[in-house]
Design a protein around this motif. Structure first.
Motif: not given
Length: 210
Positions: A119, A122-126, A184
């Motif tokens: 987590w 992984g995706s910076d936005a998430r 972001t």
């Protein structure tokens, strides 16, 4: 025949003994009238008069001449200049270390680790959405299920601060993910603005690392 004692003399002797006994006793306690000294009354009156004068004449829109002279602006501090750097490590220490620990390993079975977490890397936005809105319920981290709660920080931290703390954890404890930008985080904030509750763990966030 001997003379019998004179009853009057006996009574007189008893009376003298009783009087002597009473003389040896202290008087019963009693309360004297002790009025407040006039100089004390004068001092109290002077203090009351001075207080009334001060209240009437003191300006209410200016800092006091004595005591704490800080203004509201002083208490808010100096606004951060645009583009100024934010200390992500300091933010982690003040907001995250109690649960995730300085080692990034969390607490087994209670708080998930950040070191090697899908987590986190992984995706910076998430990752930004998780920090903004928080998480409750089952969340799988590195194959282990955690069932706790992470608070939302949208109201406490600005976009630059969340970007800084995310960039910090994505580069610590062996993590090598790219830094997160305030842009972001701002986009994630706008996208999740309608949320009224935290994310419901795996069910809402999907597979980790995606």
């Amino acid at each position: 025949m001997a003379d019998s004692p004179d009853p009057r003399q006996a009574e007189a002797g008893e009376a003298r003994q009783a009087a002597a006994a009473r003389a040896r006793e202290y008087d019963d306690p009693h309360e004297n009238r002790m009025p407040i000294p006039r100089y004390v009354l004068a001092m109290v009156a002077a203090l009351v008069a001075w207080g009334a004068y001060y209240i009437v004449t003191a300006p209410i829109d200016q800092p006091p001449a004595l005591g704490d002279q800080r203004t509201v602006a002083d208490l808010h501090g100096t606004p951060r200049a645009a583009g100024a750097s934010v200390d992500g490590a300091a933010l982690f220490q003040s907001h995250c270390v109690a649960c995730h620990q300085a080692s990034g390993q969390g607490l087994p079975g209670v708080f998930p680790p950040l070191a090697g977490s899908e987590w986190v890397t992984g995706s910076d936005a998430r990752a930004a959405k998780i920090v903004l809105r928080g998480v409750t319920g089952k969340l799988t981290v590195k194959g282990t299920a955690y069932n706790g709660a992470m608070p939302a920080f949208a109201a406490q931290l600005g976009d630059a601060e969340i970007a800084a703390v995310l960039s910090h954890v994505r580069s610590q404890w062996g993590n090598t993910a790219p830094a997160v930008t305030p842009e972001t985080v701002a986009a994630a904030r706008a996208e999740t603005a309608a949320m009224q509750a935290p994310f419901d763990g795996d069910a809402a966030l999907g597979a980790p690392g995606g």
